[in-house]
Design a protein around this motif. Sequence first.
Motif, PDB file in Angstrom:
ATOM      1  N   ALA A 340      41.205  41.443  66.102  1.00  0.00           N
ATOM      2  CA  ALA A 340      42.577  41.107  66.474  1.00  0.00           C
ATOM      3  C   ALA A 340      43.451  41.015  65.228  1.00  0.00           C
ATOM      4  O   ALA A 340      42.987  40.640  64.146  1.00  0.00           O
ATOM      5  CB  ALA A 340      42.606  39.777  67.223  1.00  0.00           C
ATOM      6  N   ALA A 341      44.727  41.363  65.386  1.00  0.00           N
ATOM      7  CA  ALA A 341      45.695  41.205  64.297  1.00  0.00           C
ATOM      8  C   ALA A 341      46.168  39.756  64.253  1.00  0.00           C
ATOM      9  O   ALA A 341      46.241  39.080  65.281  1.00  0.00           O
ATOM     10  CB  ALA A 341      46.878  42.140  64.509  1.00  0.00           C
ATOM     11  N   HIS A 342      46.489  39.298  63.067  1.00  0.00           N
ATOM     12  CA  HIS A 342      47.026  37.954  62.875  1.00  0.00           C
ATOM     13  C   HIS A 342      48.417  38.064  62.280  1.00  0.00           C
ATOM     14  O   HIS A 342      48.771  39.078  61.665  1.00  0.00           O
ATOM     15  CB  HIS A 342      46.093  37.145  61.967  1.00  0.00           C
ATOM     16  N   PRO A 343      49.258  37.037  62.446  1.00  0.00           N
ATOM     17  CA  PRO A 343      50.647  37.118  61.997  1.00  0.00           C
ATOM     18  C   PRO A 343      50.778  37.434  60.517  1.00  0.00           C
ATOM     19  O   PRO A 343      49.867  37.165  59.717  1.00  0.00           O
ATOM     20  CB  PRO A 343      51.203  35.723  62.314  1.00  0.00           C
ATOM     21  N   ALA A 344      51.921  38.008  60.154  1.00  0.00           N
ATOM     22  CA  ALA A 344      52.155  38.355  58.745  1.00  0.00           C
ATOM     23  C   ALA A 344      52.176  37.120  57.856  1.00  0.00           C
ATOM     24  O   ALA A 344      51.786  37.169  56.694  1.00  0.00           O
ATOM     25  CB  ALA A 344      53.474  39.121  58.619  1.00  0.00           C
ATOM     26  N   ARG A 345      52.652  36.007  58.372  1.00  0.00           N
ATOM     27  CA  ARG A 345      52.669  34.745  57.627  1.00  0.00           C
ATOM     28  C   ARG A 345      51.413  33.971  58.026  1.00  0.00           C
ATOM     29  O   ARG A 345      51.320  33.452  59.131  1.00  0.00           O
ATOM     30  CB  ARG A 345      53.932  33.956  57.949  1.00  0.00           C
ATOM     31  N   VAL A 346      50.447  33.910  57.108  1.00  0.00           N
ATOM     32  CA  VAL A 346      49.123  33.450  57.511  1.00  0.00           C
ATOM     33  C   VAL A 346      48.378  32.834  56.335  1.00  0.00           C
ATOM     34  O   VAL A 346      48.686  33.121  55.166  1.00  0.00           O
ATOM     35  CB  VAL A 346      48.308  34.644  58.089  1.00  0.00           C
ATOM     36  N   GLY A 347      47.413  31.970  56.650  1.00  0.00           N
ATOM     37  CA  GLY A 347      46.540  31.407  55.632  1.00  0.00           C
ATOM     38  C   GLY A 347      45.092  31.423  56.083  1.00  0.00           C
ATOM     39  O   GLY A 347      44.812  31.320  57.279  1.00  0.00           O
ATOM     40  N   VAL A 348      44.166  31.595  55.138  1.00  0.00           N
ATOM     41  CA  VAL A 348      42.736  31.526  55.446  1.00  0.00           C
ATOM     42  C   VAL A 348      42.046  30.610  54.434  1.00  0.00           C
ATOM     43  O   VAL A 348      42.457  30.509  53.282  1.00  0.00           O
ATOM     44  CB  VAL A 348      42.059  32.919  55.422  1.00  0.00           C
ATOM     45  N   ARG A 349      41.013  29.919  54.920  1.00  0.00           N
ATOM     46  CA  ARG A 349      40.181  29.063  54.076  1.00  0.00           C
ATOM     47  C   ARG A 349      38.735  29.498  54.223  1.00  0.00           C
ATOM     48  O   ARG A 349      38.280  29.759  55.337  1.00  0.00           O
ATOM     49  CB  ARG A 349      40.297  27.596  54.498  1.00  0.00           C
ATOM     50  N   LEU A 354      28.678  33.966  46.124  1.00  0.00           N
ATOM     51  CA  LEU A 354      28.143  35.283  45.812  1.00  0.00           C
ATOM     52  C   LEU A 354      26.716  35.048  45.346  1.00  0.00           C
ATOM     53  O   LEU A 354      26.479  34.620  44.220  1.00  0.00           O
ATOM     54  CB  LEU A 354      28.987  35.948  44.724  1.00  0.00           C
ATOM     55  N   VAL A 355      25.772  35.295  46.227  1.00  0.00           N
ATOM     56  CA  VAL A 355      24.371  35.004  45.925  1.00  0.00           C
ATOM     57  C   VAL A 355      23.891  35.861  44.763  1.00  0.00           C
ATOM     58  O   VAL A 355      23.173  35.387  43.867  1.00  0.00           O
ATOM     59  CB  VAL A 355      23.501  35.244  47.175  1.00  0.00           C
ATOM     60  N   ARG A 356      24.292  37.113  44.770  1.00  0.00           N
ATOM     61  CA  ARG A 356      23.965  38.039  43.687  1.00  0.00           C
ATOM     62  C   ARG A 356      24.978  39.169  43.711  1.00  0.00           C
ATOM     63  O   ARG A 356      25.672  39.377  44.712  1.00  0.00           O
ATOM     64  CB  ARG A 356      22.550  38.609  43.850  1.00  0.00           C
ATOM     65  N   GLY A 357      25.074  39.894  42.616  1.00  0.00           N
ATOM     66  CA  GLY A 357      25.884  41.102  42.616  1.00  0.00           C
ATOM     67  C   GLY A 357      27.219  40.977  41.916  1.00  0.00           C
ATOM     68  O   GLY A 357      27.450  40.081  41.099  1.00  0.00           O
ATOM     69  N   ASP A 358      28.164  41.884  42.280  1.00  0.00           N
ATOM     70  CA  ASP A 358      29.393  42.078  41.528  1.00  0.00           C
ATOM     71  C   ASP A 358      30.591  41.309  42.047  1.00  0.00           C
ATOM     72  O   ASP A 358      31.270  40.617  41.293  1.00  0.00           O
ATOM     73  CB  ASP A 358      29.752  43.570  41.499  1.00  0.00           C
ATOM     74  N   ALA A 359      30.902  41.471  43.355  1.00  0.00           N
ATOM     75  CA  ALA A 359      32.207  40.979  43.795  1.00  0.00           C
ATOM     76  C   ALA A 359      32.263  40.799  45.306  1.00  0.00           C
ATOM     77  O   ALA A 359      31.518  41.428  46.058  1.00  0.00           O
ATOM     78  CB  ALA A 359      33.309  41.957  43.363  1.00  0.00           C
ATOM     79  N   VAL A 360      33.205  39.947  45.715  1.00  0.00           N
ATOM     80  CA  VAL A 360      33.523  39.748  47.124  1.00  0.00           C
ATOM     81  C   VAL A 360      35.041  39.909  47.264  1.00  0.00           C
ATOM     82  O   VAL A 360      35.803  39.592  46.348  1.00  0.00           O
ATOM     83  CB  VAL A 360      33.055  38.365  47.629  1.00  0.00           C
ATOM     84  N   LYS A 361      35.470  40.449  48.399  1.00  0.00           N
ATOM     85  CA  LYS A 361      36.889  40.713  48.645  1.00  0.00           C
ATOM     86  C   LYS A 361      37.311  39.994  49.919  1.00  0.00           C
ATOM     87  O   LYS A 361      36.597  40.012  50.922  1.00  0.00           O
ATOM     88  CB  LYS A 361      37.114  42.213  48.806  1.00  0.00           C
ATOM     89  N   LEU A 362      38.512  39.393  49.896  1.00  0.00           N
ATOM     90  CA  LEU A 362      39.095  38.756  51.077  1.00  0.00           C
ATOM     91  C   LEU A 362      40.400  39.458  51.401  1.00  0.00           C
ATOM     92  O   LEU A 362      41.167  39.793  50.493  1.00  0.00           O
ATOM     93  CB  LEU A 362      39.354  37.272  50.817  1.00  0.00           C
ATOM     94  N   ARG A 363      40.679  39.649  52.693  1.00  0.00           N
ATOM     95  CA  ARG A 363      41.892  40.355  53.105  1.00  0.00           C
ATOM     96  C   ARG A 363      42.685  39.577  54.140  1.00  0.00           C
ATOM     97  O   ARG A 363      42.116  38.901  55.006  1.00  0.00           O
ATOM     98  CB  ARG A 363      41.540  41.724  53.690  1.00  0.00           C
ATOM     99  N   VAL A 364      44.015  39.698  54.046  1.00  0.00           N
ATOM    100  CA  VAL A 364      44.930  39.274  55.101  1.00  0.00           C
ATOM    101  C   VAL A 364      45.905  40.417  55.332  1.00  0.00           C
ATOM    102  O   VAL A 364      46.036  41.314  54.500  1.00  0.00           O
ATOM    103  CB  VAL A 364      45.695  37.984  54.728  1.00  0.00           C
ATOM    104  N   ASN A 365      46.591  40.402  56.476  1.00  0.00           N
ATOM    105  CA  ASN A 365      47.606  41.432  56.765  1.00  0.00           C
ATOM    106  C   ASN A 365      47.061  42.844  56.620  1.00  0.00           C
ATOM    107  O   ASN A 365      47.760  43.756  56.186  1.00  0.00           O
ATOM    108  CB  ASN A 365      48.826  41.257  55.868  1.00  0.00           C
ATOM    109  N   GLY A 366      45.803  43.022  56.959  1.00  0.00           N
ATOM    110  CA  GLY A 366      45.202  44.350  56.940  1.00  0.00           C
ATOM    111  C   GLY A 366      44.687  44.771  55.584  1.00  0.00           C
ATOM    112  O   GLY A 366      43.478  44.894  55.387  1.00  0.00           O
ATOM    113  N   ASP A 367      45.599  44.961  54.606  1.00  0.00           N
ATOM    114  CA  ASP A 367      45.153  45.504  53.313  1.00  0.00           C
ATOM    115  C   ASP A 367      45.615  44.693  52.113  1.00  0.00           C
ATOM    116  O   ASP A 367      45.475  45.124  50.978  1.00  0.00           O
ATOM    117  CB  ASP A 367      45.626  46.946  53.153  1.00  0.00           C
ATOM    118  N   ARG A 368      46.184  43.493  52.346  1.00  0.00           N
ATOM    119  CA  ARG A 368      46.513  42.617  51.223  1.00  0.00           C
ATOM    120  C   ARG A 368      45.241  41.863  50.856  1.00  0.00           C
ATOM    121  O   ARG A 368      44.619  41.254  51.720  1.00  0.00           O
ATOM    122  CB  ARG A 368      47.623  41.646  51.594  1.00  0.00           C
TER     123      ARG A 368
END
Length: 454
Positions: A340-349, A354-368
């Motif tokens: 589902a899509a979420h509003p453009a004005r939004v917050g996530v917690r 990262l148990v192992r490896g390089d990186a983790v990415k978090l997204r809001v608004n599709g590609d931000r």
Amino acid sequence: MKEAASLARAALAGWVALALSIGVIAPHAAAQAELTDLDRAVIATLSATRDTPRASFHFEEGAFPAAALDAAVAANVAEIAALEKTLAMKYRGKVHFFLYRDVPDMAARTGAAAGTVAFSTGTVSVHQAHDFRGCHELVHIFALQFPPQADGAGADGFVVEGLATALARHDEQILIADWGACHARLGTLPDSLQEFRRRWPDGAKQGVHPYHVAGAFVGWLVEKHGFAKVKQWYVDSTEAHRWLGKGFGQLEKEWREAMAEREPPKEALDHVKRKLGLLLDPLPEAYASAKGTTLLASGGGGGRGLPSGLAAERPDCWRVEGGALVGRNDGAWSHLATTAAHPARVGVRLKLRLVRGDAVKLRVNGDRELVLANWSSFLGGGEGFVGNDRQKIVVGQWHEIVLVNDGGRARAWLDGAGLFDVPGMWASAGAGALGIAVEKGEVEVARWEVFALP
């Protein structure tokens, strides 16, 4: 701000406008010989045309209100007149403006890179959202008509973008000269402008937009030597001494002294500090305590035992184990997102490690997105990206992360401490999915909540 290329399809741009005369809507005429292949392809769908004595405007009939078209035509015609006065020249021919419904519409029709808000192509064409205001791309078109030197070497990217940025005068409501002065005070100017120019657009220090540096320098040249000489140097930019009376090294020295002496407004300095991650507020209590909705509720609707409402690009990489969401991936990014899509004005917690490896990415608004790598942190999407290599996740350690789009203001916190705060960076974001991804590693997520901003 980006980021960015200069005269091609991925060019970034921005900034100010006026208003003046408009023309009348006319049927689409045959494509002009000066147009590029991209222009001609786009005209097939932007088939309505409004002509004025100075410019032709191509758009999709009904894509935006007639009043918005009037405003776009007036503003861009006014920019042409203003640039002719500033540069003491008469533009020969017509400029062609391609007006789009919005930035996503432009990207879909032209293939423009993410974050591109306007770009110039060929010798007469500017592509932009209909409500974009600014002269940056128009400067590129004008500069092609500067009188050439018979033996001139032409302009490199540093000079091309420097002049366009200088003439735009502002970015993010800060004078371009003040961007230079702020970086001088903060020690974030390039160590060598000559080396920076050679490597253009690479070589800027972490979080510094290369256009701000080039724009501050070229703008200072205009103040010291005037447009006539700078235009001569522009078309023969390896010969500073020939046109400006001093070598590039001496000009750089004097420019650095001028930037060090310039007193930028406190609000400008604070803005640049925030963008560089040097002046950030701690996590507001309102964001920490706002009632959230978990995205990890059981339900089994996502496949492979994923919580309902979540879908993975590669289901074999994601599953629930021991009450936590676990992502394992030994290759490039593997994404998981809400259906589902979420509003453009939004917050996530989130609470994750990262148990192992390089990186983790978090997204809001599709590609931000916020990328948390074990060597640095990055905020991207919209107007380019910014980095923070002073605060980063530690492999194997649990972290509390908050990511917010507050009316275009992109903000992030790591363990309660400010990580990013970039006003306007996500202003063009619309409603979209929330997401998470892992690259070459394993991430464990104990909490993932979405909350409404107060």
